[in-house]
Motif scaffolding. Structure first.
Motif, short mmCIF file in Angstrom:
data_model
loop_
_atom_site.label_atom_id
_atom_site.label_comp_id
_atom_site.label_asym_id
_atom_site.label_seq_id
_atom_site.Cartn_x
_atom_site.Cartn_y
_atom_site.Cartn_z
N GLY A 1 13.07 10.83 -6.47
CA GLY A 1 14.11 10.25 -5.63
C GLY A 1 13.58 9.69 -4.31
N ILE A 2 12.27 9.60 -4.19
CA ILE A 2 11.65 9.09 -2.97
C ILE A 2 11.43 7.59 -3.17
CG2 ILE A 2 9.73 9.38 -1.34
CD1 ILE A 2 9.26 12.13 -2.65
N VAL A 3 12.46 6.82 -2.90
CA VAL A 3 12.45 5.38 -3.13
C VAL A 3 12.29 4.66 -1.80
CG1 VAL A 3 13.79 5.53 -5.25
CG2 VAL A 3 14.97 5.34 -3.06
N PRO A 4 11.79 3.42 -1.82
CA PRO A 4 11.47 2.72 -0.57
C PRO A 4 12.63 2.54 0.39
CG PRO A 4 10.37 1.65 -2.41
CD PRO A 4 11.29 2.67 -3.00
N ASP A 5 13.85 2.45 -0.11
CA ASP A 5 14.97 2.21 0.81
C ASP A 5 15.68 3.50 1.22
OD1 ASP A 5 16.08 2.75 -1.63
OD2 ASP A 5 17.49 1.07 -1.63
N ALA A 6 15.11 4.64 0.87
CA ALA A 6 15.72 5.92 1.23
C ALA A 6 15.29 6.34 2.63
CB ALA A 6 15.33 7.00 0.22
N HIS A 7 16.09 7.20 3.25
CA HIS A 7 15.73 7.85 4.50
C HIS A 7 15.04 9.15 4.12
CE1 HIS A 7 17.06 9.67 8.64
NE2 HIS A 7 15.75 9.60 8.49
N ILE A 8 13.77 9.29 4.48
CA ILE A 8 12.94 10.40 4.01
C ILE A 8 12.50 11.26 5.18
CG2 ILE A 8 10.77 10.97 2.85
CD1 ILE A 8 11.12 8.09 1.52
N LEU A 9 12.55 12.58 5.00
CA LEU A 9 12.04 13.53 5.98
C LEU A 9 10.97 14.39 5.30
CD1 LEU A 9 15.29 14.77 7.81
CD2 LEU A 9 13.74 12.92 8.45
N LEU A 10 9.80 14.46 5.89
CA LEU A 10 8.68 15.20 5.31
C LEU A 10 8.42 16.50 6.07
CD1 LEU A 10 6.10 12.25 5.06
CD2 LEU A 10 7.52 13.13 3.20
N TYR A 11 8.06 17.53 5.31
CA TYR A 11 7.61 18.78 5.95
C TYR A 11 6.64 19.51 5.04
CZ TYR A 11 10.38 21.95 3.00
OH TYR A 11 10.88 22.67 1.94
N CYS A 12 5.87 20.43 5.62
CA CYS A 12 5.04 21.36 4.86
C CYS A 12 5.06 22.67 5.62
CB CYS A 12 3.63 20.80 4.62
SG CYS A 12 2.73 20.35 6.12
N ASN A 13 3.89 23.25 5.92
CA ASN A 13 3.86 24.46 6.74
C ASN A 13 3.53 24.16 8.20
OD1 ASN A 13 4.56 26.36 4.82
ND2 ASN A 13 2.45 26.75 4.18
N THR A 14 2.46 23.39 8.42
CA THR A 14 2.01 23.10 9.79
C THR A 14 1.72 21.62 10.00
OG1 THR A 14 -0.29 23.59 9.20
CG2 THR A 14 1.03 25.41 10.08
N ALA A 15 2.33 20.75 9.21
CA ALA A 15 2.27 19.29 9.38
C ALA A 15 0.92 18.67 9.03
CB ALA A 15 2.68 18.89 10.79
N ARG A 16 0.05 19.41 8.35
CA ARG A 16 -1.21 18.80 7.89
C ARG A 16 -0.98 18.01 6.61
NH1 ARG A 16 -4.85 20.62 4.18
NH2 ARG A 16 -3.97 22.72 4.22
N ARG A 17 -0.41 18.66 5.61
CA ARG A 17 -0.24 18.01 4.32
C ARG A 17 0.75 16.84 4.36
NH1 ARG A 17 0.06 23.57 0.87
NH2 ARG A 17 0.91 24.30 2.87
N ILE A 18 1.77 16.95 5.20
CA ILE A 18 2.69 15.81 5.28
C ILE A 18 2.01 14.59 5.90
CG2 ILE A 18 4.79 17.19 5.33
CD1 ILE A 18 4.99 16.70 8.31
N SER A 19 0.95 14.81 6.66
CA SER A 19 0.24 13.67 7.23
C SER A 19 -0.29 12.77 6.12
CB SER A 19 -0.92 14.16 8.11
OG SER A 19 -0.45 14.91 9.21
N HIS A 20 -0.84 13.37 5.08
CA HIS A 20 -1.36 12.58 3.96
C HIS A 20 -0.23 11.83 3.26
CE1 HIS A 20 -3.01 11.74 -0.07
NE2 HIS A 20 -4.18 11.67 0.55
N THR A 21 0.85 12.51 2.97
CA THR A 21 1.96 11.86 2.29
C THR A 21 2.56 10.76 3.15
OG1 THR A 21 2.44 13.95 1.16
CG2 THR A 21 4.17 12.26 1.11
N TYR A 22 2.64 11.01 4.46
CA TYR A 22 3.15 10.00 5.38
C TYR A 22 2.30 8.73 5.33
CZ TYR A 22 4.22 7.71 9.83
OH TYR A 22 4.54 6.79 10.79
N VAL A 23 0.98 8.88 5.36
CA VAL A 23 0.10 7.72 5.31
C VAL A 23 0.26 7.00 3.97
CG1 VAL A 23 -2.32 6.98 5.25
CG2 VAL A 23 -1.55 8.61 6.98
N VAL A 24 0.38 7.74 2.88
CA VAL A 24 0.57 7.12 1.58
C VAL A 24 1.87 6.31 1.56
CG1 VAL A 24 0.97 7.53 -0.88
CG2 VAL A 24 -0.78 8.83 0.33
N LEU A 25 2.95 6.90 2.03
CA LEU A 25 4.23 6.19 2.04
C LEU A 25 4.15 4.93 2.90
CD1 LEU A 25 6.79 9.14 2.30
CD2 LEU A 25 6.18 7.80 0.28
#
Length: 268
Positions: A210-234
Motif C-alpha cells: 500500500g506504499i504508493v507514490p501518491d500516498a501520504h507515508i510516515l516512516l518509523y523504526c526503533n531509532t531512525a536508522r533503518r527508516i533513513s534507508h527506506t526514506y532515501v529509496v522512496l
C-alpha cells in the motif's frame, strides 16, 4: 523528482577528484584505515554523528555536525556521496542528517552497493586523504520531512496515511504502531549486488504493502536508522509525501503511545 539520489559505482568513479564532490565513508576508523576505502574518501564514522544528547531523536546537534563536516573538508555546496559496508543503511542515515541540517537535497547521493561491492571491481586505498578543513555551517532546510509524536498519533485515525514499520517481521510482531504495515528495509536490498533491487521489484514490494507514490507515508523504526534507508529509496523513486518520525518507537513507547502485537498475516 530529484535525479541521482542513488548513484552507481561508475557514476562515482567519473567524479572522483572533482573539487565539488565529497565522498563520505561512515564506517569505523579501523575499517577505513585497515581495510581500505574509496580513493579520496574521508571518514565520518557513524557513531560520531549519532547522539541522544543532541537534537531531536538521535540527531547530533548543529554544532557537532558543523565540526564534523568542517574537519572532513566538506563544502556547503558539495555533492556528498556516502557509503558504508552494510548495504547503505548507515550511509543513508548520514545523508538524511545532512538534509535535516540544510545541505542541498539535490546534492545528496547514496552509493548503490557498499564498500564490498566497490572493492570487487574497483581500486581502493589505505592512504589518508589530504583534505583542507572548511567552515561548514548548517542551514534551515527548504522543507523538512520530520514529523513529531503528535503528528504520528493523529495519523493513527487517518485512513489516508500509510504508517510504515521498516524493522524486521519479528520486531514488528513483538510490538508496532496500530495499523502500521511492515516492510523490512532489507527487502529492498539485493544480497548479491549489495545494492538496491531493480526498480520494478522495489515498486512491486512497496505497492503490495500500500506504499504508493501518491500516498501520504510516515516512516518509523526503533531509532531512525533503518527508516533513513527506506526514506532515501522512496525519494529515489519519486515519492514526495514522506514523513520521517525521528523519535520512532523509542520515543513512542516512552510517551505511552499505543502498541499492537502480532504479524500482518495474523491480523488479516
Amino acid at each position: 523528482m530529484y535525479e541521482n539520489v542513488v548513484v552507481s559505482a561508475a557514476w562515482l568513479a567519473e567524479r572522483l577528484g572533482d573539487e565539488d564532490t565529497s565522498v563520505i565513508d561512515v564506517r569505523d576508523g579501523w575499517e577505513f584505515d585497515g581495510i581500505g576505502h574509496v580513493p579520496g574518501a574521508v571518514n565520518v564514522p557513524f557513531e560520531e554523528f549519532r547522539s541522544e544528547a543532541g537534537d531531536e531523536g538521535m540527531l547530533p546537534g548543529a554544532e557537532p555536525w558543523e565540526r564534523l563536516l568542517s574537519a572532513a573538508g566538506v563544502g556547503p555546496e558539495d555533492h556528498l556521496v556516502a557509503y558504508d559496508d552494510t548495504h547503505g543503511v548507515f550511509a543513508a542515515r548520514f545523508l538524511v542528517t545532512a538534509e535535516l541540517y540544510g545541505h542541498p537535497i539535490e546534492k545528496l547521493h547514496l552509493l548503490d552497493g557498499d564498500y564490498s561491492a566497490w572493492n570487487r571491481e574497483r581500486e581502493t586505498t589505505s592512504e589518508s586523504p589530504s583534505s583542507e578543513p572548511t567552515e561548514y555551517a548548517v542551514r534551515e532546510p527548504e522543507r523538512s520531512p520530520l514529523v513529531d509524536y503528535e503528528t504520528v498519533r493523529d495519523a493513527l485515525d487517518d485512513e489516508g496515511i500509510v504508517i510504515v514499520d521498516t524493522r524486521d517481521p519479528r520486531e514488528f510482531a513483538e510490538g508496532h504502531l496500530p495499523g502500521a504495515v511492515n516492510v523490512d528495509w532489507r527487502e529492498l536490498v539485493d544480497d548479491e549486488t549489495r545494492g538496491l533491487k531493480p526498480e520494478a521489484d522495489l515498486r512491486e514490494i512497496l505497492e503490495a504493502a500500500g506504499i504508493v507514490p501518491d500516498a501520504h507515508i510516515l516512516l518509523y523504526c526503533n531509532t531512525a536508522r533503518r527508516i533513513s534507508h527506506t526514506y532515501v529509496v522512496l525519494r529515489s523513486l519519486g515519492y514526495e509525501d514522506v514523513g520521517f518520525y525521528e523519535g520512532s518507537l523509542t520515543e513512542w513507547t516512552e510517551r505511552g503511545g499505543p502498541v499492537e502485537t502480532g504479524s500482518e498475516t495474523e491480523s488479516e
